[in-house]
Enzyme design. Sequence first.
Site, PDB file in Angstrom:
ATOM      1  N   LYS A 281      79.909  -2.551 -35.408  1.00  0.00           N
ATOM      2  CA  LYS A 281      80.152  -3.359 -34.213  1.00  0.00           C
ATOM      3  C   LYS A 281      79.806  -2.621 -32.922  1.00  0.00           C
ATOM      4  O   LYS A 281      79.607  -1.409 -32.907  1.00  0.00           O
ATOM      5  CB  LYS A 281      81.612  -3.838 -34.182  1.00  0.00           C
ATOM      6  CG  LYS A 281      81.825  -5.012 -35.142  1.00  0.00           C
ATOM      7  CD  LYS A 281      83.183  -5.641 -35.013  1.00  0.00           C
ATOM      8  CE  LYS A 281      83.257  -6.851 -35.966  1.00  0.00           C
ATOM      9  NZ  LYS A 281      84.618  -7.425 -36.023  1.00  0.00           N
TER      10      LYS A 281
ATOM     11  N   ARG B  72      86.521  -4.680 -44.004  1.00  0.00           N
ATOM     12  CA  ARG B  72      85.372  -5.603 -44.074  1.00  0.00           C
ATOM     13  C   ARG B  72      84.140  -4.861 -43.554  1.00  0.00           C
ATOM     14  O   ARG B  72      84.069  -4.536 -42.373  1.00  0.00           O
ATOM     15  CB  ARG B  72      85.672  -6.848 -43.231  1.00  0.00           C
ATOM     16  CG  ARG B  72      84.542  -7.879 -43.204  1.00  0.00           C
ATOM     17  CD  ARG B  72      84.895  -9.034 -42.279  1.00  0.00           C
ATOM     18  NE  ARG B  72      83.826 -10.017 -42.201  1.00  0.00           N
ATOM     19  CZ  ARG B  72      82.785  -9.906 -41.393  1.00  0.00           C
ATOM     20  NH1 ARG B  72      82.665  -8.878 -40.589  1.00  0.00           N
ATOM     21  NH2 ARG B  72      81.854 -10.835 -41.390  1.00  0.00           N
TER      22      ARG B  72
HETATM   23  C1  YH5 Z   1      86.367  -9.341 -38.332  1.00  0.00           C
HETATM   24  O1  YH5 Z   1      86.482  -8.331 -37.628  1.00  0.00           O
HETATM   25  N1  YH5 Z   1      83.966 -10.005 -37.779  1.00  0.00           N
HETATM   26  S1  YH5 Z   1      81.622 -11.424 -37.707  1.00  0.00           S
HETATM   27  C2  YH5 Z   1      78.485  -7.704 -34.299  1.00  0.00           C
HETATM   28  C3  YH5 Z   1      77.902  -6.561 -34.840  1.00  0.00           C
HETATM   29  C4  YH5 Z   1      78.227  -6.171 -36.121  1.00  0.00           C
HETATM   30  C5  YH5 Z   1      79.098  -6.928 -36.851  1.00  0.00           C
HETATM   31  C6  YH5 Z   1      76.765  -6.042 -32.835  1.00  0.00           C
HETATM   32  N2  YH5 Z   1      83.951 -11.825 -39.046  1.00  0.00           N
HETATM   33  C7  YH5 Z   1      85.177 -10.127 -38.386  1.00  0.00           C
HETATM   34  O2  YH5 Z   1      80.906  -8.537 -38.261  1.00  0.00           O
HETATM   35  N3  YH5 Z   1      86.213 -11.648 -39.930  1.00  0.00           N
HETATM   36  C8  YH5 Z   1      83.239 -11.044 -38.182  1.00  0.00           C
HETATM   37  O3  YH5 Z   1      77.003  -5.776 -34.163  1.00  0.00           O
HETATM   38  C9  YH5 Z   1      85.151 -11.251 -39.181  1.00  0.00           C
HETATM   39  N4  YH5 Z   1      87.406  -9.786 -39.100  1.00  0.00           N
HETATM   40  C10 YH5 Z   1      87.324 -10.902 -39.877  1.00  0.00           C
HETATM   41  N5  YH5 Z   1      88.393 -11.257 -40.596  1.00  0.00           N
HETATM   42  C11 YH5 Z   1      81.182 -10.130 -36.551  1.00  0.00           C
HETATM   43  C12 YH5 Z   1      80.612  -8.897 -37.149  1.00  0.00           C
HETATM   44  C13 YH5 Z   1      79.671  -8.088 -36.327  1.00  0.00           C
HETATM   45  C14 YH5 Z   1      79.346  -8.472 -35.040  1.00  0.00           C
END
Ligand code: YH5
Length: 275
Positions: free
Chosen positions: A219, A253
Amino acid sequence: MQFKNKSIDLTTPRVMGILNVTPDSFSDGGKFEGLDKALGQAERMVLDGADFIDVGGESTRPGAEDVSVQQELDRTIPVIEAIHANFDVVISIDTSKPEVMEQAVSAGAGLINDIRALNQTGALSTAAKSGAAVCLMHMQGQPKSMQLAPHYQDVVNDVIEFLQAKIALCTQAGIPKSKLMIDPGFGFGKTLPHNYQLLDRLDELQSLALPMLIGVSRKSMIGNLLDRKVDERLAGSLAAATISLTKGASILRVHDVKQTVDAVKVVSALSAYKD
Ligand code: YH5
């Protein structure tokens, strides 16, 4: 904890692999090619030690466009059916739409992972009827605008109060606490300082007495801190994941299952070899 037909012991931390089934992740080829690729990725993650696979057909990155119910069903349901038929793993459906929740659970999903915490019309009653477990995540605002001006009096207390209220709504709707887990929602309406205050004080969320799921993998809180592009964030992601384990996280996750399973084993060795 019980996930439809499968039980998982959360006294040792577990890893959830992220399986994005958005067109940007499976751009070339037709439907079958997409399904094949998704199934191959799921198999890799199971072999690497994932106990959960989180299947998501809606991009929830800041500024992402809306997806129709039919699009989301077309992307996720065949993948869930195929994973359910082939692998012994808990399938999580990353959705906010009641129609998708219902069909995903029928197709084999055991966990509903809703970043909007069952806020959409019909989601709460659908989740209750489905009998699946539910992950309640904190978000301030909506995906399109949440990163414009996040503001808190105290981010940790605000997250705890938000989740407390959502837990109450769920139990009133007939979802027992035994089917709930919580998630502070890293990056969802939070600045970099908010995210690190939350990480430092994650142990305070244990007052809610529910299993905690954490998503920090790749993230912006890692990338912006380190000035690293998305594919260069593994070390930072593992450091944050390790900290979360020491503060009580039960499920991580992640994109990088194999490396995260190693980190979980190192942390677990502390209690295994205690004397
Ligand atoms: C979460 O924390 N996150 S989707 C931006 C990125 C990398 C990854 C800029 N769904 C979560 O993974 N569900 C998402 O780079 C989730 N908890 C739960 N329960 C976002 C994501 C991501 C966004």
